[in-house]
Write an enzyme that holds these catalytic residues in place. Structure first.
Site, PDB file in Angstrom:
ATOM      1  N   GLU A 163     -38.657   8.451 -70.246  1.00  0.00           N
ATOM      2  CA  GLU A 163     -39.949   9.135 -70.149  1.00  0.00           C
ATOM      3  C   GLU A 163     -39.965   9.997 -68.899  1.00  0.00           C
ATOM      4  O   GLU A 163     -38.966  10.143 -68.194  1.00  0.00           O
ATOM      5  CB  GLU A 163     -41.081   8.098 -70.102  1.00  0.00           C
ATOM      6  CG  GLU A 163     -40.953   7.117 -68.942  1.00  0.00           C
ATOM      7  CD  GLU A 163     -41.990   6.013 -68.970  1.00  0.00           C
ATOM      8  OE1 GLU A 163     -42.936   6.103 -69.769  1.00  0.00           O
ATOM      9  OE2 GLU A 163     -41.852   5.054 -68.195  1.00  0.00           O
ATOM     10  N   ASP A 197     -47.108   8.730 -60.642  1.00  0.00           N
ATOM     11  CA  ASP A 197     -46.359   9.785 -61.346  1.00  0.00           C
ATOM     12  C   ASP A 197     -46.334  11.087 -60.561  1.00  0.00           C
ATOM     13  O   ASP A 197     -46.708  12.153 -61.066  1.00  0.00           O
ATOM     14  CB  ASP A 197     -46.968  10.045 -62.736  1.00  0.00           C
ATOM     15  CG  ASP A 197     -47.195   8.766 -63.520  1.00  0.00           C
ATOM     16  OD1 ASP A 197     -46.295   7.915 -63.528  1.00  0.00           O
ATOM     17  OD2 ASP A 197     -48.273   8.628 -64.119  1.00  0.00           O
TER      18      ASP A 197
END
Length: 502
Positions: free
Chosen positions: A186, A17
């Site tokens: 997301e 991420d």
């Protein structure tokens, strides 16, 4: 590959991420650290290709009592890194607690203690924006269905400019259920560009999804959307979740991850441009590139986050993280070189997955050889120490003290469903209580264990296939343990830790 090109991935290990920011001529990157400590790794580059690890923004996870034992898929999820008002800011979501931020005047700190901006279950993937055009501050975040029952939605807030609190109850600004074919929206990253509010956000899941872009004239919408990066006919599955950065010369680049099973989420660098309709185009017309011309930046010597360690003065390098918040005495500094780990007493000594005192670093993403020297000093019967490959299943090789005071090389493993480890090979006497341990990590993260007690390398046991955790790649680990009892259990010493290409 020629001198003027680079090859993906630029970070070939589990830097999950990623988000990136430029300050002057320097680029900085952070990544998820989940339940390990220290957390929020901080990487630096001058050319977007070669990165070094310069520190961590989070010394311990909070509240500390929640992380005294491993919570491998909890903790720090999907951080955002920004620079505003001469400070660095990192926001992240803890799916069980809410949205936190820390900030610092310089990348190496000192960083503030975590401040809870918005409490609640399932609040993840936050990203702030300070709008220079209006003076307003905003925050967007996603949702974890496992905690909230909600997913595929992005919520927006006005935020106090000092980032201490939110100024409203929040509004649903993007409902992924209303976008045909989109699911698991997301990881939003929020930007202002060309008069638009932009949200760069992935959807479709980490294994097979894509990177989307959404834009609106007003922060609260309505947003229009477009897929701007997807696998197409490449071998880069699910190009997913990252950050946009612009170089001093005006080039645009996008860093994102690719899920690679036991290797975790490796990081790719993609060129980025804007089409005639004002939409970003990432990669080669929306497909990931494997090799590409380097960014227009001053050439830097090749570099990568450190892996080797001689443990000078008993200290370990920045690449190491504990599997939970550490306690005093687990590792002791001393005048010589070598890592001295205390043999911590534990009722879970037969299951490394449950132990907080395992010192870990990321599994390399290329075929490699991992080696370390070990000496078991502890005289405690049952004391053991070793080198592990740690995931949902684990395997380790090391030394154990017997009831008759002899020391043996032992090699053990546990399947993902097993509650206890078992022998992978017959024990072998280590007369001096010393051993050189070795793991060859081949294609597909298939691991071959061996050892040398002074009479040459000896293979040990069958091939072990490394496995990931949920969300997290496999880890390399060093540990020292002892059975439950009273008194001091002694220590083990590790020296000359090396990772080399296979």
């Amino acid at each position: 590959m020629t001198e003027g090109t680079y090859r993906n991935p630029v970070l070939n290990a589990d830097w999950s991420d990623p988000d990136v920011v430029r300050v002057g001529d320097d680029f900085y990157l952070t990544a998820s650290s989940f339940g390990r400590a220290p957390g929020l790794p901080l990487l630096h580059s001058r050319d977007l290709v070669s990165w070094t690890l310069v520190g961590h923004a989070l010394e311990r996870l909070e509240p500390a009592g929640e992380f005294t034992s491993p919570r491998h898929d909890c903790g720090v999820w999907a951080p955002s890194l920004r620079h505003h008002d001469d400070r660095f800011w990192i926001f992240w979501g803890d799916p069980d607690q809410g949205i936190f931020q820390v900030n610092a005047p310089a990348i190496r700190g000192p960083w503030t203690r975590p401040h809870l901006v918005k409490g609640g279950k399932g609040l993840i993937d936050p990203c702030p924006l300070w709008d220079d055009e209006t003076g307003e501050a905003y925050l967007v975040h996603g949702w974890a269905k496992s905690r909230s029952g909600v997913k595929n939605r992005l919520t927006g807030h006005r935020m106090h400019p000092d980032a201490t609190s939110l100024l409203d109850e929040g509004k649903l600004i993007v409902d992924g259920d209303r976008i045909p074919g989109w699911f698991t929206l997301e990881g939003p990253k929020l930007y202002r560009h060309d008069g638009w509010f932009w949200i760069l956000a992935p959807a479709g899941g980490v294994e097979t999804g894509w990177q989307g872009a959404l834009r609106a004239r007003d922060f609260f919408g309505p947003y229009e959307e477009k897929i701007v990066l997807e696998q197409k006919d490449t071998d880069v599955n699910g190009p997913h979740q990252g950050g946009w950065v612009r170089t001093p010369s005006g080039e645009d680049w996008f860093l994102h991850f690719q899920q690679r099973g036991p290797y975790g989420r490796v990081v790719h660098l993609q060129p980025m441009r804007w089409d005639t309709d004002g939409w970003p185009v990432i990669g080669d017309d929306g497909a990931p590139v494997a090799v590409h011309t380097r960014p227009d930046l001053p050439h830097q010597p090749p570099a990568a986050p450190a892996t080797d360690d001689d443990f000078p003065g008993g200290r370990f390098g920045r690449q190491w993280q504990w599997t939970a918040n550490p306690q005093d005495g687990w590792a002791t500094q001393h005048s010589g070189d070598g890592l001295r780990l205390s043999c911590v007493r534990s009722v879970d000594a037969h299951d490394l997955r449950k132990l907080p005192n395992v010192l870990t670093q990321r599994l390399p993403g290329t075929p490699s050889v991992v080696e370390v020297d070990l000496r078991l000093h502890s005289e405690e019967p049952g004391a053991r120490a070793g080198l592990a490959v740690l995931g949902d299943a684990f395997g380790w090789i090391g030394l154990q003290r017997g009831a008759d005071a002899t020391v043996h090389v032992v090699h053990r493993f546990a399947e993902s469903v097993a509650e206890r480890e078992r022998d992978a090979a017959h024990p072998r006497l280590a007369p001096d209580g010393r051993v050189r341990l070795r793991i060859e990590i081949g294609a597909g993260a298939r691991c071959r264990f061996s050892y040398d007690v002074g009479d040459g390398p000896c293979p040990s046991g069958p091939v072990f296939a490394a496995t990931p955790w949920r969300w997290v790649g496999a880890l390399l680990g060093l540990f020292a343990l002892a059975p439950v009892g009273s008194g001091h259990a002694g220590a083990a010493a590790f020296t000359r830790f090396r990772i080399t290409d296979l």
